[in-house]
Scaffold this motif. Sequence first.
Motif, PDB file in Angstrom:
ATOM      1  N   ASP A  83      18.967 -14.580  30.085  1.00 35.32           N
ATOM      2  CA  ASP A  83      19.319 -13.922  28.824  1.00 35.32           C
ATOM      3  C   ASP A  83      18.986 -12.442  28.950  1.00 35.32           C
ATOM      4  OD1 ASP A  83      20.153 -13.561  26.248  1.00 35.32           O
ATOM      5  OD2 ASP A  83      18.440 -14.547  25.300  1.00 35.32           O
ATOM      6  N   MET A  84      20.001 -11.588  28.863  1.00 36.52           N
ATOM      7  CA  MET A  84      19.771 -10.148  28.945  1.00 36.52           C
ATOM      8  C   MET A  84      18.975  -9.685  27.724  1.00 36.52           C
ATOM      9  SD  MET A  84      21.072  -9.478  31.816  1.00 36.52           S
ATOM     10  CE  MET A  84      20.879  -7.692  31.754  1.00 36.52           C
ATOM     11  N   ASP A  85      18.117  -8.712  27.931  1.00 33.29           N
ATOM     12  CA  ASP A  85      17.232  -8.230  26.868  1.00 33.29           C
ATOM     13  C   ASP A  85      17.935  -7.172  26.014  1.00 33.29           C
ATOM     14  OD1 ASP A  85      15.088  -9.831  27.793  1.00 33.29           O
ATOM     15  OD2 ASP A  85      14.584  -8.326  29.305  1.00 33.29           O
ATOM     16  N   ALA A  86      18.170  -7.515  24.720  1.00 32.91           N
ATOM     17  CA  ALA A  86      18.810  -6.577  23.779  1.00 32.91           C
ATOM     18  C   ALA A  86      20.011  -5.912  24.446  1.00 32.91           C
ATOM     19  CB  ALA A  86      17.790  -5.545  23.291  1.00 32.91           C
ATOM     20  N   PHE A  87      20.934  -6.721  24.947  1.00 35.09           N
ATOM     21  CA  PHE A  87      21.927  -6.286  25.914  1.00 35.09           C
ATOM     22  C   PHE A  87      22.713  -5.047  25.478  1.00 35.09           C
ATOM     23  CE2 PHE A  87      26.208  -7.276  27.983  1.00 35.09           C
ATOM     24  CZ  PHE A  87      25.861  -6.674  29.175  1.00 35.09           C
ATOM     25  N   PHE A  88      23.452  -5.126  24.360  1.00 31.58           N
ATOM     26  CA  PHE A  88      24.300  -4.000  23.967  1.00 31.58           C
ATOM     27  C   PHE A  88      23.459  -2.740  23.759  1.00 31.58           C
ATOM     28  CE2 PHE A  88      27.571  -6.973  21.702  1.00 31.58           C
ATOM     29  CZ  PHE A  88      27.859  -7.556  22.919  1.00 31.58           C
ATOM     30  N   ALA A  89      22.360  -2.873  23.042  1.00 32.75           N
ATOM     31  CA  ALA A  89      21.508  -1.708  22.764  1.00 32.75           C
ATOM     32  C   ALA A  89      20.891  -1.167  24.049  1.00 32.75           C
ATOM     33  CB  ALA A  89      20.417  -2.086  21.764  1.00 32.75           C
ATOM     34  N   SER A  90      20.520  -2.052  24.967  1.00 31.45           N
ATOM     35  CA  SER A  90      19.918  -1.605  26.226  1.00 31.45           C
ATOM     36  C   SER A  90      20.929  -0.849  27.078  1.00 31.45           C
ATOM     37  CB  SER A  90      19.371  -2.801  27.002  1.00 31.45           C
ATOM     38  OG  SER A  90      18.288  -3.389  26.313  1.00 31.45           O
ATOM     39  N   VAL A  91      22.196  -1.266  27.060  1.00 31.20           N
ATOM     40  CA  VAL A  91      23.236  -0.521  27.781  1.00 31.20           C
ATOM     41  C   VAL A  91      23.356   0.887  27.209  1.00 31.20           C
ATOM     42  CG1 VAL A  91      25.715  -0.385  28.247  1.00 31.20           C
ATOM     43  CG2 VAL A  91      24.529  -2.565  28.494  1.00 31.20           C
ATOM     44  N   GLU A  92      23.327   0.997  25.882  1.00 32.27           N
ATOM     45  CA  GLU A  92      23.433   2.322  25.252  1.00 32.27           C
ATOM     46  C   GLU A  92      22.229   3.197  25.614  1.00 32.27           C
ATOM     47  OE1 GLU A  92      26.123   3.270  24.001  1.00 32.27           O
ATOM     48  OE2 GLU A  92      27.074   1.284  23.914  1.00 32.27           O
ATOM     49  N   GLN A  93      21.042   2.624  25.624  1.00 28.49           N
ATOM     50  CA  GLN A  93      19.851   3.394  25.978  1.00 28.49           C
ATOM     51  C   GLN A  93      19.868   3.778  27.460  1.00 28.49           C
ATOM     52  OE1 GLN A  93      16.917   0.562  24.437  1.00 28.49           O
ATOM     53  NE2 GLN A  93      16.267   2.088  22.942  1.00 28.49           N
ATOM     54  N   ARG A  94      20.403   2.917  28.297  1.00 34.03           N
ATOM     55  CA  ARG A  94      20.526   3.248  29.718  1.00 34.03           C
ATOM     56  C   ARG A  94      21.452   4.433  29.931  1.00 34.03           C
ATOM     57  NH1 ARG A  94      24.290  -0.389  33.499  1.00 34.03           N
ATOM     58  NH2 ARG A  94      25.778   0.706  32.137  1.00 34.03           N
ATOM     59  N   ASP A  95      22.575   4.440  29.218  1.00 28.68           N
ATOM     60  CA  ASP A  95      23.608   5.448  29.447  1.00 28.68           C
ATOM     61  C   ASP A  95      23.347   6.754  28.703  1.00 28.68           C
ATOM     62  OD1 ASP A  95      24.784   3.543  31.004  1.00 28.68           O
ATOM     63  OD2 ASP A  95      26.397   3.057  29.587  1.00 28.68           O
ATOM     64  N   ASP A  96      22.468   6.739  27.723  1.00 27.14           N
ATOM     65  CA  ASP A  96      22.119   7.956  26.974  1.00 27.14           C
ATOM     66  C   ASP A  96      20.606   8.100  26.961  1.00 27.14           C
ATOM     67  OD1 ASP A  96      21.650  10.034  25.247  1.00 27.14           O
ATOM     68  OD2 ASP A  96      22.904   9.262  23.613  1.00 27.14           O
ATOM     69  N   PRO A  97      20.042   8.914  27.871  1.00 26.18           N
ATOM     70  CA  PRO A  97      18.581   9.056  27.938  1.00 26.18           C
ATOM     71  C   PRO A  97      17.950   9.472  26.614  1.00 26.18           C
ATOM     72  CG  PRO A  97      19.622  10.052  29.857  1.00 26.18           C
ATOM     73  CD  PRO A  97      20.723   9.697  28.905  1.00 26.18           C
TER      74      PRO A  97
END
Length: 358
Positions: free
Chosen positions: A13-27
């Motif tokens: 199970d990915m952790d907070a998947f959609f939000a984590s992708v956004e945080q990864r791509d926008d420091p």
Amino acid sequence: MPTFVTRKIIHVDMDAFFASVEQRDDPGLRGRPVAVGSASGRGVVAAASYEARKFGVRSAMPSVVALRRCPDLVFVPHRFEVYREVSRQIRSIFHDYTPLVEPPSLDEAYLDVTANLKGLPSATATASEIRARILDMTRLTASAGISYNKFLAKLASDQNKPNGQFVIPPGTGEAFVAALPVGRFHGIGPKTAEKLNRMGIETGADLRAADPAMLLARFGKSGAWYHKIAHGEDDRAVTPDRPRKSSGSETTFEHDLTTPDEVLAAVRRMADHVWTWVERTRTSGKTVVVKARYADFRIVTRSRTLERAVASHADLIAVAERLVATLFPLRSGIRLVGVTLASMEELGEAEQLALPVE
């Protein structure tokens, strides 16, 4: 005599998947409470970062409620194509270990690693390696649950979130679920949990002690399922490439739609989204469903099942328009419109459905 093999099931199970992708791509979003969705008055939270969850922000929560709980919440629009691509990368890792991969959604999957392709000594070691590879490839963390059936593996993956894993060994499932609130059980939603609580059934132990006949009478076939999982039992196999049962799109509008032209335009937009999926997958459906939610939150649906799968964009729009037209004249404003295709089947290149224009 038959030989019974204890399954080794991993739920990733990915952790907070959609939000984590956004945080990864926008420091600039890292370390901040983030919600994927719309901050408008009728928007909802599609996903929340762990920083936002500390304030009680959850997916499917109205945006206005989320902002009251966390005034510093940062809303970002969804990017589903990005999430799908990351999900495809993650699934490519899974298939290095087993062909038995069942992904119920973009951010999770069940893996049967009873006989893993890498020859690793245990499911625990397999889960650890998979999580490390996901982090290396995507810079995102995943949690994992390991057990001998799907129900327990799903429960286990929640135990050490985020970025952790947990094992429920063979023979310990019944004891593990005994102390858990029934609301934690996958397949028992909030309303069912409330109903069980009113019946004096609050934990797995309470559910296990309940009369199976009573559960069947109160909850139908689901009652038999509740009795099984209260004993930690689940004989479902991991089923790869499950056929999708439906594809739909719906939107809640900032302002109520009050005229037939507005509603028809909304239905066409939802049909456009659905048909984009049809063209990509070459899979269509025989049943068209239109959904509308009035300003007073009353929901109505209209559906039609055809002889063959809808084979063109124009046909889908024509059927959907006829269905929603049964709601005219409008009894009140409409706040949500949705269009869904169901009864799915592969769409042949030469198939065309001639629909009578009524």
